[in-house]
Design an enzyme around this catalytic site. Structure first.
Site, mmCIF file in Angstrom:
data_model
loop_
_atom_site.group_PDB
_atom_site.id
_atom_site.type_symbol
_atom_site.label_atom_id
_atom_site.label_comp_id
_atom_site.label_asym_id
_atom_site.label_seq_id
_atom_site.Cartn_x
_atom_site.Cartn_y
_atom_site.Cartn_z
ATOM 1 N N LYS A 51 40.810 13.743 -56.734
ATOM 2 C CA LYS A 51 40.737 14.020 -55.299
ATOM 3 C C LYS A 51 40.647 15.526 -55.068
ATOM 4 O O LYS A 51 41.578 16.263 -55.373
ATOM 5 C CB LYS A 51 41.967 13.432 -54.597
ATOM 6 C CG LYS A 51 42.079 11.923 -54.777
ATOM 7 C CD LYS A 51 43.304 11.338 -54.091
ATOM 8 C CE LYS A 51 44.584 11.809 -54.702
ATOM 9 N NZ LYS A 51 45.763 11.060 -54.219
ATOM 10 N N THR A 105 48.306 15.008 -41.900
ATOM 11 C CA THR A 105 47.709 14.272 -43.025
ATOM 12 C C THR A 105 48.759 13.661 -43.939
ATOM 13 O O THR A 105 48.458 13.309 -45.086
ATOM 14 C CB THR A 105 46.809 15.216 -43.839
ATOM 15 O OG1 THR A 105 47.601 16.346 -44.277
ATOM 16 C CG2 THR A 105 45.632 15.713 -43.019
ATOM 17 N N GLY A 150 50.793 11.199 -45.953
ATOM 18 C CA GLY A 150 50.514 9.850 -46.432
ATOM 19 C C GLY A 150 49.099 9.614 -46.924
ATOM 20 O O GLY A 150 48.749 8.485 -47.265
ATOM 21 N N THR A 151 48.299 10.664 -46.988
ATOM 22 C CA THR A 151 46.894 10.495 -47.376
ATOM 23 C C THR A 151 46.737 9.840 -48.747
ATOM 24 O O THR A 151 45.970 8.887 -48.918
ATOM 25 C CB THR A 151 46.182 11.867 -47.384
ATOM 26 O OG1 THR A 151 46.338 12.471 -46.105
ATOM 27 C CG2 THR A 151 44.714 11.711 -47.688
ATOM 28 N N GLY A 152 47.457 10.344 -49.743
ATOM 29 C CA GLY A 152 47.306 9.824 -51.094
ATOM 30 C C GLY A 152 47.761 8.385 -51.228
ATOM 31 O O GLY A 152 47.099 7.567 -51.883
ATOM 32 N N CYS A 153 48.907 8.070 -50.605
ATOM 33 C CA CYS A 153 49.418 6.690 -50.644
ATOM 34 C C CYS A 153 48.411 5.747 -49.989
ATOM 35 O O CYS A 153 48.134 4.648 -50.499
ATOM 36 C CB CYS A 153 50.745 6.599 -49.895
ATOM 37 S SG CYS A 153 52.016 7.733 -50.466
#
Length: 263
Positions: free
Chosen positions: A173, A204, A206-209
């Site tokens: 990412k 932003t 929580g983007t990865g989860c």
């Protein structure tokens, strides 16, 4: 039968990341979400004020309870906190016939540590080899491999370094780079470059989860890895664009953005 997805991760009391973000994402994408809680955090828009990992026996019991009765079509992991939990979860995944999306969470959006330094080797040698798709961000790539990415051209180097630990696919990412949000998905032979506009929105959390859970949702629907990742990228881009202020710090992405389009 509605596809079933299991998240193995920590609880975010603020509702923006972790188990809460995972289950919201799964609902939004039409799958049945289930959870194994690995840790409880006291967390809000300003950061993580405390974290308490659960005993291995509690994590194992939750996992077996769900998998042995209900069954799963995909698994997603997030915060695993310690080497003992990492190794336990890797063992459980290895015993389950379902694709696994491994988000090797190291720190929170605010820079708070969510993985003990002593657990890094277990992530490399036990967890990553169990991954159908690993989804590290650039900080996690550096933490796990020592490769520091400062340009789009270095994403290939980062991907090769992570693939060396054994996941079938890796999604590097590149959201921390300037310019468009560019990610690289590869299995070492195929390459898929995913681009999206960068929105001027600091909310932003929580983007990865959210991205990892969206990929797992796609895999549970029997989409190919490239199809699942492309659809997840589209979903999370919309969620970032619609992210909203919450509390006095960094707010969450909007997991329900598609429900509000046109309203």
């Amino acid at each position: 039968m509605i596809p079933r997805v299991l998240t193995v991760a920590g609880s975010d009391s603020g509702g923006g990341a972790g188990i809460q973000a995972d289950l919201k994402t799964m609902l939004a994408l039409g799958v049945h979400g289930m959870s194994v809680i690995t840790a409880v955090t006291a967390q809000n828009s300003l950061g993580v004020q405390g974290a308490w990992e659960l005993p291995v026996e509690a994590v194992r019991a939750q996992y077996r309870s769900v998998v042995d009765d209900i069954g799963v079509q995909a698994i997603k992991t997030g915060m695993l906190a310690s080497a003992e939990l990492v190794e336990t979860v890797a063992e459980l995944i290895g015993e389950t016939d379902a694709p696994a999306v491994i988000d090797p969470v190291g720190v929170s959006k605010h820079g708070d540590p969510l993985l003990a330094a002593s657990a890094l080797d277990s992530v490399r040698t036990k967890l990553l080899p169990a991954a159908t798709v690993a989804t590290p961000n650039l900080d996690e790539v550096a933490q796990l491999t020592g490769v520091h990415v400062e340009s789009e051209e270095q994403l290939r180097e980062a991907a090769a370094a992570v693939l060396a630990y054994g996941p079938r696919w890796v999604l590097i990412k590149g959201g921390h780079l300037p310019g468009d949000a560019v990610d690289l998905l590869t299995d070492g032979s195929q390459e898929h470059w995913l681009r999206a506009p960068r929105y001027d929105n600091r909310h932003t959390h929580g983007t990865g989860c959210t991205l990892a859970s969206a990929i797992a949702s796609g895999l549970a629907k029997e989409h190919s890895v490239p199809e699942a990742v492309a659809a997840a990228k589209e979903y999370v881009t919309g969620a970032i664009k619609a992210g909203f202020a919450l509390g006095g710090g960094i707010g969450p992405v909007d997991h329900g953005w598609r429900f509000r389009v046109g309203t």
